[in-house]
Design a protein around this motif. Structure first.
Motif, PDB file in Angstrom:
ATOM      1  N   PHE A   4       0.758  -1.232   0.084  1.00  0.00           N
ATOM      2  CA  PHE A   4       0.062   0.012   0.067  1.00  0.00           C
ATOM      3  C   PHE A   4       1.017   1.188   0.004  1.00  0.00           C
ATOM      4  CE2 PHE A   4      -1.385   3.218   3.030  1.00  0.00           C
ATOM      5  CZ  PHE A   4      -2.527   3.777   2.486  1.00  0.00           C
ATOM      6  N   LEU A   5       0.688   2.283  -0.689  1.00  0.00           N
ATOM      7  CA  LEU A   5       1.311   3.349  -1.105  1.00  0.00           C
ATOM      8  C   LEU A   5       0.568   4.516  -0.381  1.00  0.00           C
ATOM      9  CD1 LEU A   5       3.020   3.087  -4.453  1.00  0.00           C
ATOM     10  CD2 LEU A   5       4.023   2.820  -2.084  1.00  0.00           C
ATOM     11  N   TYR A   6      -0.511   4.771  -0.678  1.00  0.00           N
ATOM     12  CA  TYR A   6      -1.750   5.811  -0.095  1.00  0.00           C
ATOM     13  C   TYR A   6      -2.979   5.358  -0.637  1.00  0.00           C
ATOM     14  CZ  TYR A   6      -0.807   7.484  -5.124  1.00  0.00           C
ATOM     15  OH  TYR A   6      -0.724   7.599  -6.404  1.00  0.00           O
ATOM     16  N   ASN A   7      -3.894   6.221  -0.120  1.00  0.00           N
ATOM     17  CA  ASN A   7      -5.435   5.959  -0.362  1.00  0.00           C
ATOM     18  C   ASN A   7      -5.711   7.011  -1.595  1.00  0.00           C
ATOM     19  OD1 ASN A   7      -6.183   4.313   1.913  1.00  0.00           O
ATOM     20  ND2 ASN A   7      -5.760   6.051   3.029  1.00  0.00           N
ATOM     21  N   ASP A   8      -6.152   6.327  -2.645  1.00  0.00           N
ATOM     22  CA  ASP A   8      -6.340   7.224  -3.768  1.00  0.00           C
ATOM     23  C   ASP A   8      -7.909   7.550  -3.864  1.00  0.00           C
ATOM     24  OD1 ASP A   8      -7.602   5.277  -6.285  1.00  0.00           O
ATOM     25  OD2 ASP A   8      -6.188   4.299  -4.732  1.00  0.00           O
ATOM     26  N   PHE A   9      -8.037   8.422  -4.499  1.00  0.00           N
ATOM     27  CA  PHE A   9      -9.355   9.204  -4.734  1.00  0.00           C
ATOM     28  C   PHE A   9     -10.479   8.190  -5.683  1.00  0.00           C
ATOM     29  CE2 PHE A   9     -12.511  12.484  -6.193  1.00  0.00           C
ATOM     30  CZ  PHE A   9     -13.030  12.719  -5.038  1.00  0.00           C
ATOM     31  N   ILE A 251       6.692  13.309  -0.349  1.00  0.00           N
ATOM     32  CA  ILE A 251       6.579  12.109   0.292  1.00  0.00           C
ATOM     33  C   ILE A 251       6.860  12.191   1.684  1.00  0.00           C
ATOM     34  CG2 ILE A 251       8.039   9.875   0.635  1.00  0.00           C
ATOM     35  CD1 ILE A 251       8.478   9.722  -2.578  1.00  0.00           C
ATOM     36  N   ASP A 252       7.810  12.958   2.105  1.00  0.00           N
ATOM     37  CA  ASP A 252       7.908  13.494   3.618  1.00  0.00           C
ATOM     38  C   ASP A 252       6.548  13.877   4.192  1.00  0.00           C
ATOM     39  OD1 ASP A 252      10.690  12.938   3.436  1.00  0.00           O
ATOM     40  OD2 ASP A 252      11.279  15.090   3.535  1.00  0.00           O
ATOM     41  N   GLN A 292       4.998   7.128  -7.230  1.00  0.00           N
ATOM     42  CA  GLN A 292       4.831   5.897  -6.841  1.00  0.00           C
ATOM     43  C   GLN A 292       6.285   5.109  -7.016  1.00  0.00           C
ATOM     44  OE1 GLN A 292       1.713   4.295  -9.235  1.00  0.00           O
ATOM     45  NE2 GLN A 292       0.108   5.281  -7.884  1.00  0.00           N
ATOM     46  N   LYS A 293       6.804   5.432  -8.192  1.00  0.00           N
ATOM     47  CA  LYS A 293       8.295   4.552  -8.120  1.00  0.00           C
ATOM     48  C   LYS A 293       9.430   5.137  -7.103  1.00  0.00           C
ATOM     49  CE  LYS A 293      12.140   4.132 -11.633  1.00  0.00           C
ATOM     50  NZ  LYS A 293      13.466   5.027 -10.794  1.00  0.00           N
ATOM     51  N   ARG A 294       9.272   6.413  -6.749  1.00  0.00           N
ATOM     52  CA  ARG A 294      10.137   7.071  -5.717  1.00  0.00           C
ATOM     53  C   ARG A 294       9.729   6.472  -4.344  1.00  0.00           C
ATOM     54  NH1 ARG A 294      14.706   7.864  -3.807  1.00  0.00           N
ATOM     55  NH2 ARG A 294      15.338   9.590  -2.767  1.00  0.00           N
ATOM     56  N   MET A 295       8.337   6.272  -4.037  1.00  0.00           N
ATOM     57  CA  MET A 295       7.821   5.814  -2.771  1.00  0.00           C
ATOM     58  C   MET A 295       8.136   4.367  -2.765  1.00  0.00           C
ATOM     59  SD  MET A 295       4.098   7.484  -2.379  1.00  0.00           S
ATOM     60  CE  MET A 295       3.918   7.049  -0.555  1.00  0.00           C
ATOM     61  N   LYS A 296       8.390   3.823  -3.746  1.00  0.00           N
ATOM     62  CA  LYS A 296       8.779   2.229  -3.552  1.00  0.00           C
ATOM     63  C   LYS A 296      10.429   2.250  -3.283  1.00  0.00           C
ATOM     64  CE  LYS A 296       5.092   0.750  -6.480  1.00  0.00           C
ATOM     65  NZ  LYS A 296       4.811   0.090  -8.066  1.00  0.00           N
ATOM     66  N   GLU A 297      10.901   3.121  -3.936  1.00  0.00           N
ATOM     67  CA  GLU A 297      12.433   3.370  -3.696  1.00  0.00           C
ATOM     68  C   GLU A 297      12.772   3.496  -2.369  1.00  0.00           C
ATOM     69  OE1 GLU A 297      13.805   4.724  -8.201  1.00  0.00           O
ATOM     70  OE2 GLU A 297      13.754   6.216  -6.593  1.00  0.00           O
ATOM     71  N   GLU A 299      10.796   2.888   0.244  1.00  0.00           N
ATOM     72  CA  GLU A 299      10.057   2.147   1.051  1.00  0.00           C
ATOM     73  C   GLU A 299       8.798   2.919   1.919  1.00  0.00           C
ATOM     74  OE1 GLU A 299      12.608  -0.354   3.111  1.00  0.00           O
ATOM     75  OE2 GLU A 299      12.714  -1.770   1.385  1.00  0.00           O
ATOM     76  N   ALA A 300       8.412   3.943   1.371  1.00  0.00           N
ATOM     77  CA  ALA A 300       7.516   5.040   1.962  1.00  0.00           C
ATOM     78  C   ALA A 300       5.921   4.479   1.622  1.00  0.00           C
ATOM     79  CB  ALA A 300       7.795   6.322   1.435  1.00  0.00           C
ATOM     80  N   TYR A 301       5.327   5.128   2.645  1.00  0.00           N
ATOM     81  CA  TYR A 301       3.786   4.684   2.519  1.00  0.00           C
ATOM     82  C   TYR A 301       3.078   5.868   3.188  1.00  0.00           C
ATOM     83  CZ  TYR A 301       4.571   1.772   6.386  1.00  0.00           C
ATOM     84  OH  TYR A 301       5.085   1.381   7.846  1.00  0.00           O
ATOM     85  N   GLN A 302       1.837   6.241   2.935  1.00  0.00           N
ATOM     86  CA  GLN A 302       1.201   7.087   3.788  1.00  0.00           C
ATOM     87  C   GLN A 302       1.061   6.734   5.174  1.00  0.00           C
ATOM     88  OE1 GLN A 302      -2.632   7.844   2.198  1.00  0.00           O
ATOM     89  NE2 GLN A 302      -3.480   8.824   3.876  1.00  0.00           N
ATOM     90  N   GLY A 303       1.247   7.495   6.130  1.00  0.00           N
ATOM     91  CA  GLY A 303       1.133   7.284   7.530  1.00  0.00           C
ATOM     92  C   GLY A 303       2.368   6.624   8.482  1.00  0.00           C
ATOM     93  N   LYS A 304       3.381   6.453   7.508  1.00  0.00           N
ATOM     94  CA  LYS A 304       4.611   5.701   7.943  1.00  0.00           C
ATOM     95  C   LYS A 304       5.202   6.385   9.175  1.00  0.00           C
ATOM     96  CE  LYS A 304       9.234   3.679   6.495  1.00  0.00           C
ATOM     97  NZ  LYS A 304      10.044   3.605   5.519  1.00  0.00           N
ATOM     98  N   LYS A 305       5.229   7.565   8.952  1.00  0.00           N
ATOM     99  CA  LYS A 305       5.830   8.325  10.272  1.00  0.00           C
ATOM    100  C   LYS A 305       4.536   9.042  10.858  1.00  0.00           C
ATOM    101  CE  LYS A 305      10.207   8.894   7.813  1.00  0.00           C
ATOM    102  NZ  LYS A 305      11.335   9.794   7.459  1.00  0.00           N
ATOM    103  N   TYR A 306       3.406   8.801  10.693  1.00  0.00           N
ATOM    104  CA  TYR A 306       2.245   9.545  11.484  1.00  0.00           C
ATOM    105  C   TYR A 306       2.278   9.022  13.054  1.00  0.00           C
ATOM    106  CZ  TYR A 306      -2.468  10.221  13.119  1.00  0.00           C
ATOM    107  OH  TYR A 306      -3.607  10.574  14.055  1.00  0.00           O
ATOM    108  N   ARG A 307       2.127   9.985  13.811  1.00  0.00           N
ATOM    109  CA  ARG A 307       2.077   9.707  15.160  1.00  0.00           C
ATOM    110  C   ARG A 307       0.874  10.494  15.955  1.00  0.00           C
ATOM    111  NH1 ARG A 307       5.220   6.903  13.688  1.00  0.00           N
ATOM    112  NH2 ARG A 307       7.234   6.462  14.133  1.00  0.00           N
TER     113      ARG A 307
END
Length: 321
Positions: A4-9, A251-252, A292-297, A299-307
């Motif tokens: 999963f990368l992000y929630n899309d519309f 991405i950040d 999407q390519k850069r997120m995979k490189e 290993e990023a995804y939506q909420g990965k650093k969410y607190r």
């Protein structure tokens, strides 16, 4: 299985419609309180509404005529498509209630229109209109999209928004509490906002009861006050002239957003004759493929650093020198 990368519309819309739907932009002849003198003159310093008005979207045409022309524009792609009437240009709740009812009703009476998307400002949502939208929402799709732009009052003042972030919190809360789908729009790269401040903003916005978030890069548009400011003080701006630079900032930001937020868009595309910078020469789908390519490189995804904070975060940008 692909990560999963992000929630899309489009996936979000499938929860509500078993068929393809397309937004048709409308210019219903509204203005804004910071254009007509109620709060200010000249509008937001970055704003030129020509940048997102297609040829069929002209205020001298009625809502029904604009919808008919918009449907002809899109019908060749998906003949069985349905439509959402997108009241987009300027502030689409800035009128008396009866006038708003007539315009929204005209849109919903058009053949093939299955819902409304209403773009507005946080300081232009009276309770009587919310009560009407709550009733409308019981039998049709309604999404209210607020121009948030920034969580920093300092930035909002600098770009002449004419409202505060506290008004955003109030409007979003009142709208979502009535069961109405609530969206927001933010601009990355507004003058003075650092990467760290934008990351903090993502956490702050995640505290709001938003369902949908639309993210755009800052664009400099000819004829705007911001274009003149850039010519005078270019060092105040970070314009993302390198698309890969913007992707990494984005991405950040996405990594710090609440995981269930639906992300509708990541870029804005203005007509070349109006655009000063940045000009990447990319279609939306081409940008999404790079993202999407850069997120995979990474290993990023939506909420990965969410607190999920126990206490409200104070936006760091309000005490800048």
């Amino acid at each position: 299985m692909e990560r999963f990368l992000y929630n899309d519309f489009p996936t979000f819309l499938k929860r509500y419609f078993p068929y393809k739907v397309q937004k048709i932009s409308l210019n219903a002849g509204f203005t804004c309180p910071n254009r007509d003198g109620t709060k200010g003159r000249g509008g937001c310093s970055y704003c030129n509404n020509q940048t997102f008005s297609p040829d069929y979207c002209r205020s001298e045409k009625s809502v029904s005529v604009q919808l008919a022309e918009g449907k002809r524009f899109f019908a060749h792609k998906y003949p069985d498509m349905k439509y959402l009437a997108y009241f987009q240009a300027y502030t689409n709740t800035y009128s008396d209630l009866e006038s708003l009812k007539r315009k929204y009703g005209e849109a919903l009476e058009a053949d093939g229109v299955v819902g409304l998307v209403i773009g507005t400002r946080p300081d232009c949502m009276p309770d009587d209109l919310l009560r009407y939208l709550e009733e409308l929402n019981r039998h049709t799709f309604v999404l209210v999209e607020y121009g948030i732009e920034s969580a920093s009052d300092e930035t909002l003042r600098r770009v002449n928004r004419g409202h505060t972030y506290a008004e955003t919190v109030d409007a979003v809360g009142r709208t979502a509490s009535r069961g109405i789908l609530t969206g927001g729009h933010v601009i990355l790269g507004l003058p003075g906002e650092s990467r760290e401040e934008l990351n903090a903003q993502a956490a702050v916005l995640s505290e709001l009861p938003l369902s949908v978030l639309k993210i755009h890069q800052l664009q400099l548009i000819r004829g705007t006050r911001m274009a003149r400011e850039y010519a005078e003080r270019p060092a105040d701006f970070h314009l993302f002239t390198d698309v890969e630079d913007y992707i990494d900032w984005l991405i950040d930001y996405v990594e710090r957003l609440r995981p269930d937020l639906v992300l509708e868009r990541f870029i804005s595309q203005s007509p070349k004759e109006l655009l000063i910078a940045p000009d990447w020469g990319l279609k939306n789908y081409e940008f999404v493929a790079r993202l999407q390519k850069r997120m995979k490189e990474r290993e990023a995804y939506q909420g990965k650093k969410y607190r999920n904070p126990e206490k409200r975060i104070i936006f760091a940008g309000d005490k800048r020198d």
